[in-house]
Motif scaffolding. Structure first.
Motif, PDB file in Angstrom:
ATOM      1  N   VAL A 179       0.858  -1.186   0.000  1.00  0.00           N
ATOM      2  CA  VAL A 179       0.000   0.000   0.000  1.00  0.00           C
ATOM      3  C   VAL A 179       0.894   1.236   0.000  1.00  0.00           C
ATOM      4  CG1 VAL A 179      -1.828   1.259   1.196  1.00  0.00           C
ATOM      5  CG2 VAL A 179      -1.785  -1.256   1.272  1.00  0.00           C
ATOM      6  N   LYS A 180       0.851   2.002  -1.080  1.00  0.00           N
ATOM      7  CA  LYS A 180       1.665   3.216  -1.182  1.00  0.00           C
ATOM      8  C   LYS A 180       0.808   4.435  -0.908  1.00  0.00           C
ATOM      9  CE  LYS A 180       5.323   5.512  -1.730  1.00  0.00           C
ATOM     10  NZ  LYS A 180       4.847   6.361  -0.621  1.00  0.00           N
ATOM     11  N   CYS A 181       1.236   5.226   0.077  1.00  0.00           N
ATOM     12  CA  CYS A 181       0.542   6.459   0.444  1.00  0.00           C
ATOM     13  C   CYS A 181       1.178   7.618  -0.327  1.00  0.00           C
ATOM     14  CB  CYS A 181       0.620   6.682   1.949  1.00  0.00           C
ATOM     15  SG  CYS A 181      -0.222   5.375   2.897  1.00  0.00           S
ATOM     16  N   LEU A 182       0.426   8.189  -1.251  1.00  0.00           N
ATOM     17  CA  LEU A 182       1.003   9.082  -2.255  1.00  0.00           C
ATOM     18  C   LEU A 182       1.423  10.435  -1.709  1.00  0.00           C
ATOM     19  CD1 LEU A 182      -1.466   8.301  -5.183  1.00  0.00           C
ATOM     20  CD2 LEU A 182       0.782   7.300  -4.746  1.00  0.00           C
ATOM     21  N   MET A 183       0.806  10.903  -0.636  1.00  0.00           N
ATOM     22  CA  MET A 183       1.167  12.207  -0.096  1.00  0.00           C
ATOM     23  C   MET A 183       2.503  12.178   0.636  1.00  0.00           C
ATOM     24  SD  MET A 183      -2.520  13.644   1.257  1.00  0.00           S
ATOM     25  CE  MET A 183      -1.773  15.122   1.954  1.00  0.00           C
ATOM     26  N   ASP A 184       2.901  11.002   1.069  1.00  0.00           N
ATOM     27  CA  ASP A 184       4.196  10.882   1.739  1.00  0.00           C
ATOM     28  C   ASP A 184       5.318  10.924   0.705  1.00  0.00           C
ATOM     29  OD1 ASP A 184       5.965  10.333   3.980  1.00  0.00           O
ATOM     30  OD2 ASP A 184       6.178   8.343   3.093  1.00  0.00           O
ATOM     31  N   TRP A 185       5.167  10.136  -0.348  1.00  0.00           N
ATOM     32  CA  TRP A 185       6.112  10.105  -1.477  1.00  0.00           C
ATOM     33  C   TRP A 185       5.401   9.376  -2.597  1.00  0.00           C
ATOM     34  CZ3 TRP A 185      10.377  12.871  -2.094  1.00  0.00           C
ATOM     35  CH2 TRP A 185      11.228  12.564  -3.168  1.00  0.00           C
ATOM     36  N   PRO A 186       5.384   9.912  -3.811  1.00  0.00           N
ATOM     37  CA  PRO A 186       4.512   9.357  -4.854  1.00  0.00           C
ATOM     38  C   PRO A 186       4.947   8.023  -5.435  1.00  0.00           C
ATOM     39  CG  PRO A 186       5.795  11.194  -5.709  1.00  0.00           C
ATOM     40  CD  PRO A 186       6.041  11.157  -4.230  1.00  0.00           C
ATOM     41  N   GLU A 187       6.195   7.625  -5.235  1.00  0.00           N
ATOM     42  CA  GLU A 187       6.686   6.395  -5.850  1.00  0.00           C
ATOM     43  C   GLU A 187       7.211   5.432  -4.786  1.00  0.00           C
ATOM     44  OE1 GLU A 187       6.402   5.751  -8.990  1.00  0.00           O
ATOM     45  OE2 GLU A 187       5.765   7.759  -9.652  1.00  0.00           O
ATOM     46  N   PRO A 188       7.018   4.124  -4.992  1.00  0.00           N
ATOM     47  CA  PRO A 188       7.639   3.154  -4.080  1.00  0.00           C
ATOM     48  C   PRO A 188       9.159   3.220  -4.187  1.00  0.00           C
ATOM     49  CG  PRO A 188       5.935   2.123  -5.437  1.00  0.00           C
ATOM     50  CD  PRO A 188       6.190   3.480  -6.018  1.00  0.00           C
ATOM     51  N   SER A 189       9.830   2.770  -3.157  1.00  0.00           N
ATOM     52  CA  SER A 189      11.291   2.726  -3.167  1.00  0.00           C
ATOM     53  C   SER A 189      11.772   1.699  -4.195  1.00  0.00           C
ATOM     54  CB  SER A 189      11.816   2.362  -1.782  1.00  0.00           C
ATOM     55  OG  SER A 189      11.294   1.106  -1.363  1.00  0.00           O
ATOM     56  N   TRP A 201       3.138 -10.241  -5.899  1.00  0.00           N
ATOM     57  CA  TRP A 201       2.992  -8.912  -5.308  1.00  0.00           C
ATOM     58  C   TRP A 201       1.995  -8.070  -6.088  1.00  0.00           C
ATOM     59  CZ3 TRP A 201       6.416  -5.821  -1.844  1.00  0.00           C
ATOM     60  CH2 TRP A 201       7.164  -6.652  -0.989  1.00  0.00           C
ATOM     61  N   GLU A 202       1.257  -7.219  -5.353  1.00  0.00           N
ATOM     62  CA  GLU A 202       0.365  -6.248  -5.976  1.00  0.00           C
ATOM     63  C   GLU A 202       0.530  -4.896  -5.300  1.00  0.00           C
ATOM     64  OE1 GLU A 202      -3.746  -7.278  -5.478  1.00  0.00           O
ATOM     65  OE2 GLU A 202      -3.715  -6.964  -3.304  1.00  0.00           O
ATOM     66  N   LEU A 203       0.269  -3.833  -6.047  1.00  0.00           N
ATOM     67  CA  LEU A 203       0.382  -2.461  -5.545  1.00  0.00           C
ATOM     68  C   LEU A 203      -1.001  -1.839  -5.438  1.00  0.00           C
ATOM     69  CD1 LEU A 203       2.155   0.062  -4.865  1.00  0.00           C
ATOM     70  CD2 LEU A 203       2.061   0.602  -7.314  1.00  0.00           C
ATOM     71  N   VAL A 204      -1.269  -1.203  -4.288  1.00  0.00           N
ATOM     72  CA  VAL A 204      -2.484  -0.428  -4.083  1.00  0.00           C
ATOM     73  C   VAL A 204      -2.066   0.971  -3.618  1.00  0.00           C
ATOM     74  CG1 VAL A 204      -4.630  -0.208  -2.778  1.00  0.00           C
ATOM     75  CG2 VAL A 204      -3.816  -2.476  -3.455  1.00  0.00           C
ATOM     76  N   GLU A 205      -2.673   1.990  -4.193  1.00  0.00           N
ATOM     77  CA  GLU A 205      -2.319   3.360  -3.837  1.00  0.00           C
ATOM     78  C   GLU A 205      -3.425   4.008  -3.012  1.00  0.00           C
ATOM     79  OE1 GLU A 205      -1.621   5.133  -7.655  1.00  0.00           O
ATOM     80  OE2 GLU A 205       0.475   4.454  -7.717  1.00  0.00           O
ATOM     81  N   MET A 206      -3.015   4.829  -2.047  1.00  0.00           N
ATOM     82  CA  MET A 206      -3.942   5.628  -1.251  1.00  0.00           C
ATOM     83  C   MET A 206      -3.542   7.094  -1.367  1.00  0.00           C
ATOM     84  SD  MET A 206      -4.507   3.473   2.304  1.00  0.00           S
ATOM     85  CE  MET A 206      -5.862   4.557   2.819  1.00  0.00           C
ATOM     86  N   ASN A 207      -4.513   7.950  -1.610  1.00  0.00           N
ATOM     87  CA  ASN A 207      -4.232   9.374  -1.717  1.00  0.00           C
ATOM     88  C   ASN A 207      -4.312  10.010  -0.327  1.00  0.00           C
ATOM     89  OD1 ASN A 207      -3.641  11.851  -2.869  1.00  0.00           O
ATOM     90  ND2 ASN A 207      -5.783  12.313  -3.329  1.00  0.00           N
ATOM     91  N   THR A 208      -3.339   9.661   0.485  1.00  0.00           N
ATOM     92  CA  THR A 208      -3.274  10.171   1.860  1.00  0.00           C
ATOM     93  C   THR A 208      -1.829  10.170   2.305  1.00  0.00           C
ATOM     94  OG1 THR A 208      -4.272   9.960   4.074  1.00  0.00           O
ATOM     95  CG2 THR A 208      -3.589   7.905   2.968  1.00  0.00           C
ATOM     96  N   GLY A 209      -1.602  10.543   3.569  1.00  0.00           N
ATOM     97  CA  GLY A 209      -0.253  10.618   4.095  1.00  0.00           C
ATOM     98  C   GLY A 209       0.246   9.302   4.673  1.00  0.00           C
TER      99      GLY A 209
END
Length: 229
Positions: A179-189, A201-209
């Motif tokens: 789960v990648k939180c986009l407000m913290d940093w938009p891209e995974p490491s 593996w799967e990626l899910v994005e959240m528009n939060t911190g």
């Protein structure tokens, strides 16, 4: 019934999941929020990386949990990823919530500029100092939630941040949701980007911190439920 074991990031305890646990239980799942050694109600006790891994494995075994989803937020992705390889067929899935992932022989502080943190740990009797309101700014948190986090957080045992991870298997082979939180940093490491190439593996994005259990608990609970179908 899926059993979620929820582990919050640095400086936080089981209380960080107070708004997520009821949502998971209402959806028919088991939900077990875990405080790692040296934090929250267990604060003040020195704890290393292996201690935190054992905290998680011991909780799963103590409760005799099966069909387990281990959820690691931020720092806690490091011990959660190791614990996932140690609970055998009890594991159903791993969910990393805007988290670091373990690499064999490397610590949480490896791979990013950490001299300041290491110096702070040394100056603070082996603990990483707790949050200030400034640490939590611009992360989709209102003043009430920021105050709640600052009030509840405790210094984090430094050895757990500096000691290396020990992996017993490949992370790429574990069924995983990141789960990648986009407000913290938009891209995974970079290491996460590489792992996301795996079919497991799967990626899910959240528009939060970076702290979605506070900023978007209901949405996070929904994502956790959807991770197991």
């Amino acid at each position: 019934m899926t059993e979620f074991v929820l582990v919050a990031g640095a400086k936080l305890g089981a209380w960080a999941w107070d708004e997520v646990v009821p949502e998971l239980r209402a959806a028919g799942h088991g939900a077990h929020a875990l405080t790692l050694s040296g934090l929250a109600e267990k604060s003040g006790t020195p704890a290393g990386q292996d201690t935190h891994v054992r905290d998680i494995v011991d909780e799963v075994e103590r409760l005799d949990l099966r069909d387990v989803v281990l959820v690691g937020h931020s720092y806690s992705g490091i011990p959660v990823g190791q614990a996932a390889g140690r609970i055998g067929d009890r594991l159903r899935r791993v969910v990393y919530v805007d988290a670091s992932v373990p690499a064999d022989g490397k610590s949480f502080l490896d791979g990013w500029p950490s001299d300041e943190v290491r110096a702070a740990i040394e100056a603070n009797d082996g603990f990483w100092a707790s949050f200030s309101p400034e640490d939590l700014a611009e992360q989709d948190l209102d003043e009430e939630r920021i105050a709640r986090i600052v009030r509840g957080a405790t210094p984090h045992p430094g050895a757990s941040l500096t000691e290396p991870a020990v992996l017993s298997g490949s992370l790429a082979e574990q069924p995983t949701t990141y789960v990648k939180c986009l407000m913290d940093w938009p891209e995974p490491s970079e290491d996460v980007v590489e792992l996301l190439k795996s079919e497991c593996w799967e990626l899910v994005e959240m528009n939060t911190g970076h702290w979605p259990m506070f900023s978007r608990p209901r949405e996070l609970a929904r994502i956790l439920c959807e991770s197991v179908g």
